[in-house]
Write an enzyme that holds these catalytic residues in place. Structure first.
Site, PDB file in Angstrom:
ATOM      1  N   HIS A 130      45.587  93.902  84.209  1.00 24.90           N
ATOM      2  CA  HIS A 130      45.421  94.809  83.065  1.00 24.90           C
ATOM      3  C   HIS A 130      44.268  94.335  82.206  1.00 24.90           C
ATOM      4  O   HIS A 130      43.737  93.230  82.415  1.00 24.90           O
ATOM      5  CB  HIS A 130      46.707  94.914  82.249  1.00 24.90           C
ATOM      6  CG  HIS A 130      47.603  93.710  82.346  1.00 24.90           C
ATOM      7  ND1 HIS A 130      47.304  92.525  81.743  1.00 24.90           N
ATOM      8  CD2 HIS A 130      48.768  93.506  83.038  1.00 24.90           C
ATOM      9  CE1 HIS A 130      48.256  91.648  82.025  1.00 24.90           C
ATOM     10  NE2 HIS A 130      49.156  92.200  82.813  1.00 24.90           N
ATOM     11  N   GLU A 154      47.540  88.170  79.188  1.00 27.81           N
ATOM     12  CA  GLU A 154      49.002  88.054  79.175  1.00 27.81           C
ATOM     13  C   GLU A 154      49.426  86.598  79.001  1.00 27.81           C
ATOM     14  O   GLU A 154      49.066  85.739  79.797  1.00 27.81           O
ATOM     15  CB  GLU A 154      49.563  88.607  80.499  1.00 27.81           C
ATOM     16  CG  GLU A 154      51.043  88.330  80.746  1.00 27.81           C
ATOM     17  CD  GLU A 154      51.522  88.925  82.076  1.00 27.81           C
ATOM     18  OE1 GLU A 154      51.096  90.050  82.411  1.00 27.81           O
ATOM     19  OE2 GLU A 154      52.295  88.252  82.784  1.00 27.81           O
ATOM     20  N   GLU A 211      53.057  98.350  79.341  1.00 28.37           N
ATOM     21  CA  GLU A 211      53.415  97.951  80.700  1.00 28.37           C
ATOM     22  C   GLU A 211      53.360  99.123  81.665  1.00 28.37           C
ATOM     23  O   GLU A 211      53.279  98.939  82.876  1.00 28.37           O
ATOM     24  CB  GLU A 211      54.828  97.351  80.700  1.00 28.37           C
ATOM     25  CG  GLU A 211      54.877  95.846  80.572  1.00 28.37           C
ATOM     26  CD  GLU A 211      54.391  95.142  81.828  1.00 28.37           C
ATOM     27  OE1 GLU A 211      53.261  94.599  81.783  1.00 28.37           O
ATOM     28  OE2 GLU A 211      55.102  95.131  82.841  1.00 28.37           O
ATOM     29  N   HIS A 269      47.904  89.319  89.289  1.00 35.73           N
ATOM     30  CA  HIS A 269      49.041  88.393  89.297  1.00 35.73           C
ATOM     31  C   HIS A 269      50.334  89.094  89.676  1.00 35.73           C
ATOM     32  O   HIS A 269      50.393  90.329  89.722  1.00 35.73           O
ATOM     33  CB  HIS A 269      49.185  87.708  87.930  1.00 35.73           C
ATOM     34  CG  HIS A 269      49.323  88.683  86.784  1.00 35.73           C
ATOM     35  ND1 HIS A 269      48.234  89.293  86.213  1.00 35.73           N
ATOM     36  CD2 HIS A 269      50.404  89.143  86.105  1.00 35.73           C
ATOM     37  CE1 HIS A 269      48.627  90.085  85.220  1.00 35.73           C
ATOM     38  NE2 HIS A 269      49.952  90.029  85.138  1.00 35.73           N
ATOM     39  N   GLU A 305      49.963  87.019  62.507  1.00 32.40           N
ATOM     40  CA  GLU A 305      51.042  86.306  63.204  1.00 32.40           C
ATOM     41  C   GLU A 305      52.083  87.293  63.720  1.00 32.40           C
ATOM     42  O   GLU A 305      52.627  88.088  62.961  1.00 32.40           O
ATOM     43  CB  GLU A 305      51.713  85.307  62.248  1.00 32.40           C
ATOM     44  CG  GLU A 305      52.954  84.647  62.832  1.00 32.40           C
ATOM     45  CD  GLU A 305      53.539  83.566  61.923  1.00 32.40           C
ATOM     46  OE1 GLU A 305      52.819  83.089  61.020  1.00 32.40           O
ATOM     47  OE2 GLU A 305      54.716  83.217  62.098  1.00 32.40           O
ATOM     48  N   ARG A 321      57.899  91.783  89.955  1.00 34.82           N
ATOM     49  CA  ARG A 321      56.975  92.593  89.149  1.00 34.82           C
ATOM     50  C   ARG A 321      55.732  92.721  90.005  1.00 34.82           C
ATOM     51  O   ARG A 321      55.054  91.734  90.287  1.00 34.82           O
ATOM     52  CB  ARG A 321      56.680  91.907  87.808  1.00 34.82           C
ATOM     53  CG  ARG A 321      55.524  92.546  87.006  1.00 34.82           C
ATOM     54  CD  ARG A 321      55.840  93.986  86.584  1.00 34.82           C
ATOM     55  NE  ARG A 321      54.772  94.554  85.751  1.00 34.82           N
ATOM     56  CZ  ARG A 321      53.812  95.375  86.208  1.00 34.82           C
ATOM     57  NH1 ARG A 321      53.785  95.730  87.487  1.00 34.82           N
ATOM     58  NH2 ARG A 321      52.899  95.846  85.389  1.00 34.82           N
ATOM     59  N   HIS A 350      49.520  93.145  90.110  1.00 34.60           N
ATOM     60  CA  HIS A 350      48.802  94.039  89.194  1.00 34.60           C
ATOM     61  C   HIS A 350      47.843  93.238  88.321  1.00 34.60           C
ATOM     62  O   HIS A 350      47.843  92.001  88.331  1.00 34.60           O
ATOM     63  CB  HIS A 350      49.802  94.774  88.287  1.00 34.60           C
ATOM     64  CG  HIS A 350      50.453  93.860  87.282  1.00 34.60           C
ATOM     65  ND1 HIS A 350      51.430  92.954  87.626  1.00 34.60           N
ATOM     66  CD2 HIS A 350      50.253  93.700  85.943  1.00 34.60           C
ATOM     67  CE1 HIS A 350      51.799  92.277  86.552  1.00 34.60           C
ATOM     68  NE2 HIS A 350      51.103  92.699  85.515  1.00 34.60           N
ATOM     69  N   HIS A 354      53.424  78.912  53.663  1.00 35.51           N
ATOM     70  CA  HIS A 354      52.132  78.637  54.302  1.00 35.51           C
ATOM     71  C   HIS A 354      51.427  79.939  54.620  1.00 35.51           C
ATOM     72  O   HIS A 354      51.988  81.024  54.428  1.00 35.51           O
ATOM     73  CB  HIS A 354      52.348  77.817  55.583  1.00 35.51           C
ATOM     74  CG  HIS A 354      53.021  78.596  56.685  1.00 35.51           C
ATOM     75  ND1 HIS A 354      54.388  78.811  56.700  1.00 35.51           N
ATOM     76  CD2 HIS A 354      52.537  79.242  57.781  1.00 35.51           C
ATOM     77  CE1 HIS A 354      54.705  79.537  57.765  1.00 35.51           C
ATOM     78  NE2 HIS A 354      53.597  79.827  58.435  1.00 35.51           N
ATOM     79  N   HIS A 358      53.828  83.223  53.512  1.00 36.72           N
ATOM     80  CA  HIS A 358      55.194  83.462  53.994  1.00 36.72           C
ATOM     81  C   HIS A 358      55.922  82.152  54.228  1.00 36.72           C
ATOM     82  O   HIS A 358      55.309  81.084  54.269  1.00 36.72           O
ATOM     83  CB  HIS A 358      55.175  84.292  55.284  1.00 36.72           C
ATOM     84  CG  HIS A 358      54.349  83.678  56.391  1.00 36.72           C
ATOM     85  ND1 HIS A 358      52.980  83.650  56.368  1.00 36.72           N
ATOM     86  CD2 HIS A 358      54.709  83.059  57.550  1.00 36.72           C
ATOM     87  CE1 HIS A 358      52.529  83.063  57.462  1.00 36.72           C
ATOM     88  NE2 HIS A 358      53.559  82.677  58.191  1.00 36.72           N
ATOM     89  N   HIS A 385      48.056  81.594  57.472  1.00 33.78           N
ATOM     90  CA  HIS A 385      47.143  81.334  58.590  1.00 33.78           C
ATOM     91  C   HIS A 385      45.805  81.981  58.265  1.00 33.78           C
ATOM     92  O   HIS A 385      45.735  83.188  58.054  1.00 33.78           O
ATOM     93  CB  HIS A 385      47.720  81.887  59.896  1.00 33.78           C
ATOM     94  CG  HIS A 385      49.107  81.380  60.154  1.00 33.78           C
ATOM     95  ND1 HIS A 385      49.346  80.189  60.794  1.00 33.78           N
ATOM     96  CD2 HIS A 385      50.320  81.855  59.790  1.00 33.78           C
ATOM     97  CE1 HIS A 385      50.652  79.972  60.840  1.00 33.78           C
ATOM     98  NE2 HIS A 385      51.271  80.973  60.243  1.00 33.78           N
TER      99      HIS A 385
HETATM  100 MN    MN Z   1      50.980  91.462  83.782  1.00 36.26          MN
HETATM  101 MN    MN Z   2      53.384  81.332  59.978  1.00 33.73          MN
END
Ligand code: MN
Ligand code: MN
Length: 432
Positions: free
Chosen positions: A142, A146, A208, A185, A331, A137, A140, A324, A370, A326
């Site tokens: 961005h 990541e 990408e 990277h 998520e 890859r 590059h 539960h 959820h 968050h």
């Molecule tokens: Mn990347």
């Molecule tokens: Mn969760």
């Protein structure tokens, strides 16, 4: 392994049912009955079923002449015949890499799920990539950070830190990396089988196909500027202008030398003190329960990962990632193995249940309640990903067991005995 226990529980329920009124019965064993009802277990065994409770939503009312996409229907039983507790109009929180276009080139392939295909997921995008042994890859960076999980094989990753110092490391299955925005990277597959990995970006609109690539940028700079910049002759950069017009993106290279050699030959300014990788493969579980385990990785144990936190969850068959929510972040989920189902409660009495298989992506908006249940025969493994430096959750059980009992009983109509049976602490994973 869990079936005999369930069966005996169910036959006990059947006996109880004959002896008791339904109200008393629900008061004593509502948890088990509800579970049996929702999973469809015990059909034809005389147990209480949702069909009996809500006849209008079942039977001939649910008959279906077709046309039908049978493959999709089989993969989505909880969409075709939703639990009768589902209610209201809820947007889809399901997506899948298996329905994403695959960009295949010499050296490997990639596919992505971004906000363009998955409107709910505004702050996280995912990329699934495969690199052959030697496949690269391209170098590059961005404007999204990541985070990555190695799914299979081995890879060499390189970067330079904010001081320009060199980082080179090898990663294998279940290892992670994190590259902050603007950190240049590369990723390269190692022998013998190369690598496959999941990339998670802290921006749903990331693509990408839109990154700063070294060959792309160089080729689109006037030659007289590039030669001046590097102090070299026009002849020396001629090959730069013969590279592909859109950059390489993924291309086949030679399998790199042993790590020690790359470490020795790189880093004119010295080695970076920043560790961009994290060996989750060597990490002990953060939570270990009888029916599974959880590993939590955030900036507490992986300091460079300041915008993404993660939980890797392993659920044994029948196991439940308890009800539960968050408090701090949406998520984004990635299903690695097995079969699960999840109901998301969207507030205002709205709830929807969906099925998830390996390669699927799920999404739960911030603060929405959820659970995830393993409904298959093998371990269910999935990731919970958050755009946050800190992993955070609260469970329904710890809420009800840490609130004045009379208050809770008045809301749910449950007995003190039932309330006392509810776990006092966060169980995280509940047995089948
Ligand atoms: Mn990347
Ligand atoms: Mn969760």
């Amino acid at each position: 392994m869990t079936e005999p226990r369930n069966r005996s529980s169910l036959s006990q329920i059947q006996l109880d049912q004959k002896k008791s009124s339904r109200r008393e019965f629900l008061g004593r064993s509502s948890g088990i009955v509800l579970a049996a009802t929702l999973t469809g277990r015990g059909h034809g065994q005389g147990t209480q079923t949702s069909q009996a409770m809500k006849p209008a939503e079942r039977g001939k009312n649910a008959s279906d002449f077709g046309p039908e996409n049978d493959l999709l229907k089989q993969a989505n039983p909880n969409t075709f015949l939703p639990p009768t507790t589902d209610h209201g109009e809820v947007p889809s929180f399901w997506n899948s890499f298996s329905t994403s276009h695959r960009r295949i080139q010499e050296g490997g392939w990639s596919r992505q799920v971004t906000v363009a295909d998955f409107p709910l997921s505004k702050d996280i995008a995912g990329v699934n990539m495969r690199l052959t042994a030697g496949g690269i890859r391209e170098l590059h960076w961005h404007d999204a950070a990541e985070w990555a999980l190695m799914l299979n094989g081995t890879a060499r990753i390189t970067a330079i830190d904010n001081d320009g110092r060199s980082f080179v490391a090898d990663v294998g299955k279940n290892d992670l990396w994190y590259f902050p925005t603007g950190t240049p990277h590369s990723i390269q597959g190692l022998a013998p089988e190369g690598a496959e990995f999941l990339l998670v970006f802290d921006d749903g609109s990331f693509s990408e196909g839109n990154t700063t690539q070294i060959s792309d940028w160089s080729r689109h700079t006037p030659p007289e500027v590039l030669t001046k910049n590097w102090g070299v002759s026009p002849e020396a950069v001629k090959s730069v202008y013969e590279q592909p017009a859109d950059g390489h993106y993924i291309f086949q290279g030679e399998v790199p030398p042993p790590l020690v050699e790359d470490l020795r030959s790189s880093g004119a300014k010295g080695r970076s003190a920043v560790d961009f990788s994290f060996l989750m493969s060597k990490m002990a579980p953060s939570v270990k329960a009888r029916f599974g385990e959880v590993r939590i990785i955030d900036s507490k144990n992986f300091p460079v990962s300041t915008t993404i936190s993660a939980a890797q969850v392993v659920l044994k068959p029948g196991g439940l990632r308890e009800l539960h929510w968050h408090q701090n972040a949406n998520e984004w989920q990635y299903y690695i193995q097995g079969q699960g189902r999840m109901t998301v409660f969207f507030n205002g009495a709205k709830a929807r249940t969906a099925d998830f298989n390996a390669g699927d992506v799920g999404y739960v908006p911030k603060t929405f309640g959820h659970y995830v249940e393993n409904v298959g025969d093998a371990d269910l493994i999935f990731l919970e990903m958050f755009k946050s430096n800190r992993y955070m959750d609260l469970s329904l059980s710890e809420w009800v067991s840490n609130t004045p009992p009379e208050l809770v009983m008045a809301h749910l109509g449950i007995s003190r005995e039932t309330l006392e049976a509810i776990p006092k602490t966060k169980a995280v994973i509940v047995p089948a």
